[in-house]
Design an enzyme around this catalytic site. Structure first.
Site, PDB file in Angstrom:
ATOM      1  N   ASP A   1      18.961  79.641  50.238  1.00 35.48           N
ATOM      2  CA  ASP A   1      19.395  78.400  49.585  1.00 35.48           C
ATOM      3  C   ASP A   1      20.373  77.680  50.508  1.00 35.48           C
ATOM      4  O   ASP A   1      21.420  78.233  50.868  1.00 35.48           O
ATOM      5  CB  ASP A   1      20.063  78.781  48.257  1.00 35.48           C
ATOM      6  CG  ASP A   1      20.462  77.600  47.405  1.00 35.48           C
ATOM      7  OD1 ASP A   1      20.908  76.580  47.963  1.00 35.48           O
ATOM      8  OD2 ASP A   1      20.346  77.715  46.172  1.00 35.48           O
TER       9      ASP A   1
ATOM     10  N   SER B   1      21.330  74.509  39.349  1.00 38.89           N
ATOM     11  CA  SER B   1      22.334  73.901  40.222  1.00 38.89           C
ATOM     12  C   SER B   1      23.389  73.185  39.376  1.00 38.89           C
ATOM     13  O   SER B   1      24.082  73.845  38.605  1.00 38.89           O
ATOM     14  CB  SER B   1      21.642  72.982  41.229  1.00 38.89           C
ATOM     15  OG  SER B   1      22.511  72.700  42.283  1.00 38.89           O
TER      16      SER B   1
ATOM     17  N   HIS C   1      16.565  76.321  47.572  1.00 37.00           N
ATOM     18  CA  HIS C   1      17.180  75.743  46.368  1.00 37.00           C
ATOM     19  C   HIS C   1      16.185  74.976  45.495  1.00 37.00           C
ATOM     20  O   HIS C   1      16.556  74.483  44.430  1.00 37.00           O
ATOM     21  CB  HIS C   1      18.304  74.791  46.815  1.00 37.00           C
ATOM     22  CG  HIS C   1      19.315  74.453  45.744  1.00 37.00           C
ATOM     23  ND1 HIS C   1      20.145  75.391  45.172  1.00 37.00           N
ATOM     24  CD2 HIS C   1      19.634  73.278  45.142  1.00 37.00           C
ATOM     25  CE1 HIS C   1      20.930  74.805  44.270  1.00 37.00           C
ATOM     26  NE2 HIS C   1      20.640  73.524  44.231  1.00 37.00           N
TER      27      HIS C   1
END
Ligand SMILES: N[C@@H](CCC(=O)N[C@@H](CSC=O)C(=O)NCC(=O)O)C(=O)O
Length: 298
Positions: A243, A164, A276
């Site tokens: 996600d 991320s 995620h």
């Protein structure tokens, strides 16, 4: 170079050692923490650690992991299940904290996506943040040097990956420092931060209003400006299709287009059902570490 690393704790792990360190960072100007896994191939020993001496005599490849928003050096260490693969390949794993702590910059504690826990791996230039928010220098210079001098890492075999915000950091720092980072991969990276709310907020705060300054820290912009593929051995990215941040924040297709434009080999795997979080990351961790081990000759 005289560096005082304070060993905060150490734990036997997969035949090697999981350690946590604190030190006075010259790049950040504040204490910083990082975690390191030393595989048994470094011949680490607790006796050496207690004496405060460099541990291990066999230099091994290093893989630096950059974590995401709200994380610390502990997040990856306890959630990613990475040590077993690093032990297998004889890789040293290092993961730093994600920002300075206690810098006292205005607004740094007000939100989870900016300031503390959200350093974005840039060297800030705005007056409020320039003094301490220097995460690019911290990772690419100070931590790199620590890993390959005080710790038994091989300076010619260092890779970088992340998740991320940390995936953004890995893709950007690799392109900005290809002389240092010889392999790169990412999990669900913020792949075009100049276009998404997280990136716009961070870059405004750290780099100012002039958007032309932002492009130097946007992995897709950097890639589209390359004249030859910077990583001919290939870049690996995994992305979950469930996600929760995919549509609004991540933009992997923009990075994919940039790689295609310059002939950069990219394996971008899209996985049904994965979100995620760290269950997604741990599922594909073995593939990422194998990718780096191959390219680093581990
Ligand atoms: N607090 C936030 C969620 C924050 C979050 O999901 N952080 C991710 C990284 S997001 C991009 O950088 C993370 O890695 N969290 C650590 C974890 O253990 O999952 C919210 O309220 O939505």
């Amino acid at each position: 170079m005289t560096v005082q690393l304070e060993l905060v704790s150490e734990h036997r792990c997969y035949g090697g050692w999981q350690r946590y360190y604190q030190h006075a960072s010259t790049a950040i100007g504040l204490p910083m923490r990082f975690a390191v896994f030393l595989p048994e191939q470094t011949e680490a020993s607790s006796a050496k650690a207690e004496g405060g001496q460099p541990m291990g005599t066999t230099r091994r490849p290093v893989l630096i992991y950059l974590a995401g928003l709200t994380c610390t050096e502990d997040t990856f260490t306890v959630k990613a299940a990475a040590q077993q693969y690093a032990a297998h390949h004889g890789l040293i794993l290092i993961t730093p904290d994600t920002s300075p702590r206690g810098a006292g910059a205005p607004g740094e504690e007000e939100s989870w996506d900016f300031g503390t826990g959200a350093g974005f791996y840039v060297d800030a230039t705005t007056p409020d943040f320039a003094k301490h928010y220097r995460m690019e220098s911290y990772v690419a210079d100070e931590l790199f040097t620590l890993a390959t001098t005080v710790l038994p890492g091989d300076a010619e075999r260092v890779g970088i990956f992340g998740h991320s915000m940390g995936g953004h950091g890995a893709l950007v720092l690799a392109q900005r420092h290809p002389d240092k980072f010889k392999s790169v991969s990412a999990f669900a990276p913020i792949a075009a931060p100049t276009r998404c709310p997280w990136g716009e907020k961070a870059f405004t705060g750290y780099l100012g209003e002039d958007r032309s300054q932002w492009e130097q820290y946007d992995a897709s912009c950097l890639m589209s400006q390359q004249t030859t593929a910077p990583y001919p051995g290939g870049i690996l990215i995994d992305q979950g299709l469930a996600d929760q941040f995919l549509e609004r924040e991540l933009y992997p297709h923009v990075f994919e287009e940039a790689c295609a434009k310059v002939g950069q080999p990219l394996v971008l795997r899209r996985h049904d059902g994965y979100d995620h979080g760290y269950f997604f990351i741990m599922t594909f961790m073995g593939d990422h570490i194998a990718h780096h081990a191959r390219q680093l000759g581990a």
